[in-house]
Structures are given as structure tokens and as C-alpha cells.
Design an enzyme around this catalytic site. Structure first.
Site, PDB file in Angstrom:
ATOM      1  N   PHE A  76      -4.424  10.059  -7.598  1.00 54.08           N
ATOM      2  CA  PHE A  76      -3.658  10.826  -6.632  1.00 54.08           C
ATOM      3  C   PHE A  76      -3.715  12.308  -7.041  1.00 54.08           C
ATOM      4  O   PHE A  76      -3.475  12.641  -8.206  1.00 54.08           O
ATOM      5  CB  PHE A  76      -2.211  10.325  -6.611  1.00 54.08           C
ATOM      6  CG  PHE A  76      -1.421  10.887  -5.475  1.00 54.08           C
ATOM      7  CD1 PHE A  76      -1.800  10.653  -4.159  1.00 54.08           C
ATOM      8  CD2 PHE A  76      -0.295  11.658  -5.709  1.00 54.08           C
ATOM      9  CE1 PHE A  76      -1.068  11.182  -3.101  1.00 54.08           C
ATOM     10  CE2 PHE A  76       0.439  12.185  -4.651  1.00 54.08           C
ATOM     11  CZ  PHE A  76       0.047  11.942  -3.351  1.00 54.08           C
TER      12      PHE A  76
ATOM     13  N   ASP B  22      -0.396   5.389 -13.463  1.00 54.30           N
ATOM     14  CA  ASP B  22       0.441   5.652 -12.288  1.00 54.30           C
ATOM     15  C   ASP B  22       0.432   4.392 -11.418  1.00 54.30           C
ATOM     16  O   ASP B  22      -0.605   4.028 -10.847  1.00 54.30           O
ATOM     17  CB  ASP B  22      -0.090   6.859 -11.511  1.00 54.30           C
ATOM     18  CG  ASP B  22       0.863   7.255 -10.374  1.00 54.30           C
ATOM     19  OD1 ASP B  22       1.607   6.369  -9.887  1.00 54.30           O
ATOM     20  OD2 ASP B  22       0.857   8.428  -9.981  1.00 54.30           O
TER      21      ASP B  22
ATOM     22  N   TYR C  96       9.587   4.352  -3.642  1.00 58.40           N
ATOM     23  CA  TYR C  96       9.793   4.441  -2.187  1.00 58.40           C
ATOM     24  C   TYR C  96       8.681   3.807  -1.371  1.00 58.40           C
ATOM     25  O   TYR C  96       8.742   3.832  -0.145  1.00 58.40           O
ATOM     26  CB  TYR C  96      10.074   5.869  -1.735  1.00 58.40           C
ATOM     27  CG  TYR C  96       9.087   6.956  -2.148  1.00 58.40           C
ATOM     28  CD1 TYR C  96       7.848   7.053  -1.552  1.00 58.40           C
ATOM     29  CD2 TYR C  96       9.442   7.904  -3.102  1.00 58.40           C
ATOM     30  CE1 TYR C  96       6.970   8.072  -1.915  1.00 58.40           C
ATOM     31  CE2 TYR C  96       8.574   8.916  -3.472  1.00 58.40           C
ATOM     32  CZ  TYR C  96       7.340   8.998  -2.870  1.00 58.40           C
ATOM     33  OH  TYR C  96       6.480  10.009  -3.213  1.00 58.40           O
ATOM     34  N   LYS C  97       7.688   3.239  -2.043  1.00 59.31           N
ATOM     35  CA  LYS C  97       6.605   2.569  -1.318  1.00 59.31           C
ATOM     36  C   LYS C  97       6.924   1.076  -1.234  1.00 59.31           C
ATOM     37  O   LYS C  97       7.840   0.686  -0.505  1.00 59.31           O
ATOM     38  CB  LYS C  97       5.282   2.856  -2.019  1.00 59.31           C
ATOM     39  CG  LYS C  97       4.947   4.359  -2.066  1.00 59.31           C
ATOM     40  CD  LYS C  97       3.664   4.612  -2.847  1.00 59.31           C
ATOM     41  CE  LYS C  97       3.394   6.111  -2.976  1.00 59.31           C
ATOM     42  NZ  LYS C  97       3.037   6.745  -1.698  1.00 59.31           N
TER      43      LYS C  97
ATOM     44  N   ARG D 171      -5.515   4.520   6.933  1.00 62.51           N
ATOM     45  CA  ARG D 171      -5.042   3.573   5.940  1.00 62.51           C
ATOM     46  C   ARG D 171      -4.110   2.575   6.613  1.00 62.51           C
ATOM     47  O   ARG D 171      -3.104   2.969   7.191  1.00 62.51           O
ATOM     48  CB  ARG D 171      -4.257   4.379   4.890  1.00 62.51           C
ATOM     49  CG  ARG D 171      -4.435   3.973   3.499  1.00 62.51           C
ATOM     50  CD  ARG D 171      -3.828   4.951   2.509  1.00 62.51           C
ATOM     51  NE  ARG D 171      -2.486   5.449   2.790  1.00 62.51           N
ATOM     52  CZ  ARG D 171      -1.706   6.031   1.875  1.00 62.51           C
ATOM     53  NH1 ARG D 171      -2.123   6.177   0.631  1.00 62.51           N
ATOM     54  NH2 ARG D 171      -0.521   6.488   2.202  1.00 62.51           N
TER      55      ARG D 171
END
Lengths: 409, 409
Positions: free
Chosen positions: B125, B194, B219-220, B369
Site C-alpha cells: 500500500f 501490514d 475498518y475493512k 475492485r
């Protein structure tokens, strides 16, 4: 008139009294004197949080980012700017006070790389001092922690940064921002002010003082909620000269290009790091609105009357019982809380909380801090709090509590 | 059977189907395929937030700190530990992923001070890469950004740190944590993983792999709410050897003694910095509970079935329209999202959101995505999403959208 009557009279003349109704007050008997640690919940905020949780997150889902969330750090920052004498593009709300203090300290030390001294005072909040110690270790600086009254004398040609709490968390002492900023600039130093105990309580004019950098809490006098994100201020002309040491994607120029090369965003945005905590951040806005509506000059005027009144009450009821005044007597040098010293302060604080329905707070070694939040505190509460404190001492109610303090709280 | 019938059949056999009812789903026609960016709102969390705001903040006020708030980073961390193969005292929830990544990178580089190279891959990321660039600038490191398949070959006696996204945000490629951690250790490097795109979606065994450090989003797939605080992991035996560069009071030993000398707290606590944002932090817990209840092995099994199904649908309906498969074909190497490439991907994404009530997301330069969140996504949704995507292309519905992308979102 006795003190109870005086208090009633002053409450009846209080032009801000209506603002008390803007807050959730479920227990009218509770005397809450710790709004300088965690401010009360505004009723509007309670309603807003249902909207943010149930509708914005629950229904709009990821679309919430482009429907307002991404603007929150700037939008709430622009409102806080009006309370601290800053321009709207000089203030952001993000991360904790500690994180923001770290970012700005590191940024300041980098541009002042030829200078190896940091000056602060012994009234500063310890977390700020710890953060300085961590930064100093990375860069090899020395830190001079001087007494609050002699800060200017510690500045010299080696001073990279002067950083102070505007209002001391313990004594409530106000550092003269304009005089010390000027002195720092004359020595070639940058200034970083921690406004946690002054924002929302006393008028602040960062631009007027020429202040360089500042941070502050939103969960105290701004009533933003427990651990709410903090604000940071960087004077306009410094924004492009300084670099955030934490190069996260929210500080990246055109973050959604997902380039693999960091380019700092223009202006203040570069001082953000990661994704801001939206629920906690959204909760800040209405608390700030209420302070703006009440007006900082009216709040300060009431705060002075209330802390003066507290000191009169101390003289009448607490000084004879061995309490000392640990805050400045002159209101020009005093923020919005008053600290009283007592050898049994910790146990008295426990008795007030558990037996007397009064919530002040204790600060080591011997301070009981009575925080006045003029937007919701009444004069009658102050009389009652002092009388209940006297009773704790008269009746030795504190003796059942241990003087041992446990854990992180 | 056609795909619609197959999907219905698979939904009817889904042992996890009941978990969908645990989430707020106001619009049953919305096909939400962006739970890998922001997860849905659990119904229990919506109720909890009323309790936290109205009662804990509104009524208990500052007393909330000793009535549970101060324990939240550890308590929620201990639950996440069960999802990532860690011990309960190895995981904390605090600050953003970016801030935590910075803390652990700086800590790792400090103890590896004789080594001047950092290795990562091009699938990482970008925020992590930016943070590395900032740290490298402070310490004078070089960063090697290699292709995901050749990471091990880049490790050498100068490597201080290997850091990777466990699952790539763009392609969904899974890096083999055990193999690469072993290779890093053989070279004398520390590892920082990560887990943002893997936690809650695929089984993770940090202890089993011998991983040193990790961070990740809540939060995913954990459904913790917009910008919810992230977690950090430090392997037990490293906790006392590493130092957080950000010396805030929540990482101080006996913070409420208010000493003016920083002493890092014992164990993991030292990796905290400032006051955590309680509203956002409290919202994390029930989302994690739901993942634990559903069981990560069952979630992974369903996720594989669903991403396989998506790829079959792509072959049937999208590949003939010029879409490429930009994720690994082999499910052993693929996380829980599938990226499809198309020259008009950005405009197709806009049309899906605004005209088709489908929310995937776009990732530059040409990826759409489709995120599968097996705890709430149905097979029928996947068929419908692909058919609506085909219609956008068939009917040229994307042509009314500009290819220009604006701003930070």
C-alpha cells in the site's frame, strides 16, 4: 447575603445560563467540575452521532468519504481557528494531541537544525515533555525545563524551539503568549504552544502573537468527547517550509493516484498522516459551535467571576481547614480551573466522587482541581461543591479511602 | 443450471448466511462490494454507540476512563490477537495504521542500526511506502521496492527490515508470510507485516510464522467503522527491546504520577502515544466479535468459493467485453477481493455506483475492485453485480462520466 444567596443572584444574572440546557445533564445533583478533563455531552452531538453511525456509516457506507468525512479535519479546524486567532486554513483536526505535538516538534527541529536546545517549563503537561525527550534523543538536543516565571531568560542563540502549555494543567497559570513568542523570535527560536487547557476557556490570538505552531485538545472545554482528535496549527507562511515526519497517505499530494513516491500535499494537509477516526472526529463539531455561539469573551468573563468566587469560598470555608491555594490569585494569570492543595488531597478527591456526588480531579502530589466550564457550570454548584468538600474534611469522610493510587488512571 | 440458479443454490447451502442479519442493510438492492475498504455497520455496534455516547460519555463523564475506556486498547487487541495467531498481550488497538506503521518502523530501524536497507514490494500500500521514505530520510536508509514474486532475493546482510502488505490492496496477491519471515530472519532482518487486507478475511498465524511486527486496519473486514483505530502487534520477546519513537503519556510507566522524566511502560503499553479516540475505538469490538463467531476458517472457505465464482462470472460475462483478470487465478495466492482491469475502469466504476446501485471501487490506473466480505456478501449479489457491470458496458452507460478524477477521494 450569604454565599448561597449570592450564588443564586449571580446565576439569575448570568447571560449564559441558557447554554446549560444544551448539554445532557441526567443527574442534576452531580456537581461536575472536571470539564477541563472531559467536557459534557452536547445534546446536539448525541443526536448527530445517531446520524453519523446509523445513516452515514450504516447506509451510505464508503460513499460517506466523499459526502463529507474527508472534509471534516479542515471543516472543524476552520471553526476552531475562530477561537484561537487563526485563519481557517491554518488549523486541522486529526490524531491525538501527543501525535500532533510530535509532528510539529520534529518539523520545527528539522528546520532549526543548527540549534540544539529546547526550552520548556515545569508547568508543562508531562506528555509534552516526554515527547520532547523522545525527539531530543533522535536529534541530540538538550532540553531546559525552567520555572514558569523565568522562561524568557532561558532563551539563547542555541534555542531551536520554545514550547509551553498556554495554561498549566496543574496550577492554571497562564503563560503570556505574546511576550514569550516575541522573546523567542528575538532569539531566533520557533514557538509551539499547547492550548489544551486554554482553548474554549480564554481568548487566544495566535496570529496576533505571531505564534508559529500550536496543538490542543478538543475533549476538554470544547466538549468533543472522550479522546476526541486534537487540532494542530501551523502559521500560513511556515506550512510549505515544514515537513511532517510521518509521511502517511492523508498528507500525500493526490493520494488517490497511489504513486509510490511521497510528495507532501500543499499547505496544511501535509500535516495529516493516516485515516482520521470519523466517529470521534464528527463528535467534535457541535461542541465547538456551542463555544462560538456563547462567545469566548462572555465565557472568559463568567469564568473569571466563577474562579474569583471559588477563591472567596476557599477563604471562607477551606483555608481554615488546611487547604492552600495552588493557583494564581490574580485572574489575569489564571485559566479556568483552581487547584487547592491539601495533604489528604487524593483521599478527599475519592470521598467527593464516591460519597458527595462531586467530580473534581486529583493531580499529584496534593492538588484537587476544581474546573470551571462557564458554558455549563453554575455559581450555586460552586458553593455546594465547597460546602461538600468542607463536610468531607469536617466529618473525616476521606479516612476510609486508601492513599494508594493504582494503575494508569 | 444457469449462474443465477447456481448462486441461489449456493446461498441456500451457506452456513454463514445468518450473519448477514447481524448487519444494518437498509437497501437490499444495493450490492456492496467495498467491505474491503469500509465494512458494514453491525447492528450491535449501532446499539453500543448509543450506550457509549449517551450513557458512558453523557452520564458517567470522566469516570468512564476508569470504568472501561482505559482498557479498550488492550481488550479489543486481545480479541484481534485470536484472529492473527498472536497472544493476547501482543496486540493493542490505538492510533491509525499509518501512525502505528511509523512507530514500529522507527523502532525496528533503531535496533537494527548497523543495517541500512529496507525491502518492500511494489504491491504494498503506497502509504506504507511513503512512511518508509520518511523514516529512511531520517536515518539514511535505502529502500528497495521489488516485484512481489522476488522479495526473498532482495534480502541481504544490509537488510534492516522487510515490510510487506500480507494481501496486496490492488491485486489481492497473498505474500507467503511464513516463507518470507524465515528468509528475512536468515538474513538477520526484522519483519513488519501490514495485515489491513487480510485480517478478518484469511487465516493469519503471526506466532507460527515467527513474525516480529505487524499492523492492520479495523475498518475493512473487521467492520470497525470509518477510520477506526488500527492495531499493532509486537512479538512478546521484542516488546522490551524496542522503543516507540513517540513518547506520549499513554506509553509512560505510571502516567498519573506525572513525572517529568519519560520511562517507557512495561510490555506492549509503551507503543501507545496519546489519548485514544474512545467513540471510534469502542465501535471496533463487536465487529471483531462477529468475525470470531463466524470463524475465520469458515469465512475463508466461503471467500474462496465466492472469489472463484466471481472469476467464473468474469469468464462468462466480462472477459468477452475486454475486462482482464488482475488478481491471481489460484486461490491459494488470492485474498478476498478480485480486481478486473478495463481501459474505462474509472468511468465504469462511476456508472456502477450512480446508475446501477453497485459499490465496488476503483484503483488506479485501470482496476475495478470487487471486494467479497463473506460474512455478509451473497452469491446472488455477485451474479447481479457482474450482470449490472456487463450492462454498463453493453449500453455504454459509462460514457456520460468524465475520466477526470478529482481531489483526495
Amino acid at each position: 447575603m450569604n454565599f448561597v444567596e449570592i450564588a443564586r443572584e449571580m446565576d439569575s444574572q448570568d447571560v449564559l445560563v441558557g447554554f446549560r440546557d444544551e448539554f445532557v445533564i441526567d443527574d442534576p445533583e452531580l456537581i461536575y467540575l472536571d470539564g477541563n478533563s472531559l467536557g459534557r455531552l452536547p445534546k446536539r452531538t448525541a443526536l448527530l452521532m445517531r446520524e453519523v453511525v446509523d445513516r452515514q456509516w450504516g447506509e451510505r457506507l464508503v460513499r460517506g468519504w466523499s459526502e463529507g468525512w474527508v472534509d471534516l479535519p479542515r471543516r472543524v479546524g476552520a471553526k476552531i481557528a475562530r477561537l484561537i486567532g487563526a485563519q481557517e486554513d491554518e488549523v486541522l483536526v486529526c490524531d491525538s494531541t501527543s501525535i500532533n505535538f510530535y509532528k510539529l516538534t520534529m518539523a520545527a527541529l528539522e528546520v532549526q537544525s543548527g540549534r540544539k536546545q529546547i526550552v520548556t517549563d515545569s508547568g508543562n503537561f508531562p506528555s509534552d515533555v516526554y515527547l520532547l525527550q523522545g525527539c531530543a534523543k533522535q536529534f541530540g538536543h538538550t532540553i531546559d525545563i525552567v520555572e514558569p516565571e523565568v522562561v524568557a531568560a532561558a532563551l539563547n542563540a542555541q534555542t531551536a524551539l520554545l514550547t509551553l502549555s498556554h495554561v498549566s494543567f496543574k496550577s492554571g497559570f497562564i503563560q503570556p503568549m505574546d511576550i514569550l513568542t516575541k522573546a523567542a523570535h528575538e532569539a531566533g527560536a520557533l514557538t509551539l504552544w499547547d492550548l489544551s487547557h486554554s482553548v474554549g476557556a480564554i481568548p487566544i490570538d495566535l496570529n496576533g502573537a505571531g505564534a508559529d505552531l500550536a496543538v490542543g485538545c478538543t475533549y476538554k472545554y470544547l466538549n468533543g468527547g472522550p479522546g476526541a482528535p486534537a487540532f494542530l496549527y501551523v502559521r500560513k507562511d511556515l506550512q510549505e517550509k515544514l515537513l511532517n515526519p510521518i509521511w502517511g497517505w492523508f498528507g500525500q499530494k493526490n493520494a488517490f493516484d497511489f504513486s509510490l513516491e511521497y510528495t507532501p500535499a500543499d499547505g496544511l494537509q501535509r500535516f495529516m498522516a493516516g485515516t482520521p477516526p470519523i466517529l470521534s472526529l464528527a463528535a467534535v463539531e457541535y461542541g465547538v459551535d456551542l463555544i462560538l455561539e456563547a462567545g469566548i469573551d462572555r465565557l472568559r468573563a463568567k469564568s473569571i467571576r466563577q474562579t474569583e468566587f471559588l477563591i472567596e469560598l476557599w477563604e471562607a470555608f477551606l483555608e481554615p481547614h488546611g487547604f492552600t491555594l495552588n493557583s494564581p490569585r490574580d485572574s489575569r494569570h489564571r485559566g479556568s480551573h483552581v487547584s487547592f492543595g491539601h495533604p489528604d488531597a487524593f483521599r478527599i478527591d475519592q470521598a467527593l466522587i464516591h460519597d458527595m456526588n462531586v467530580v473534581p480531579d486529583f493531580r499529584t502530589p496534593d492538588n484537587i482541581r476544581f474546573g470551571v466550564t462557564p458554558i455549563s457550570t453554575t455559581f450555586t454548584e460552586l458553593v455546594d461543591a465547597v460546602l461538600r468538600t468542607r463536610r468531607v474534611v469536617d466529618d473525616r469522610l476521606f479516612e476510609k479511602y486508601s492513599a494508594e493510587r493504582a494503575g494508569v488512571t
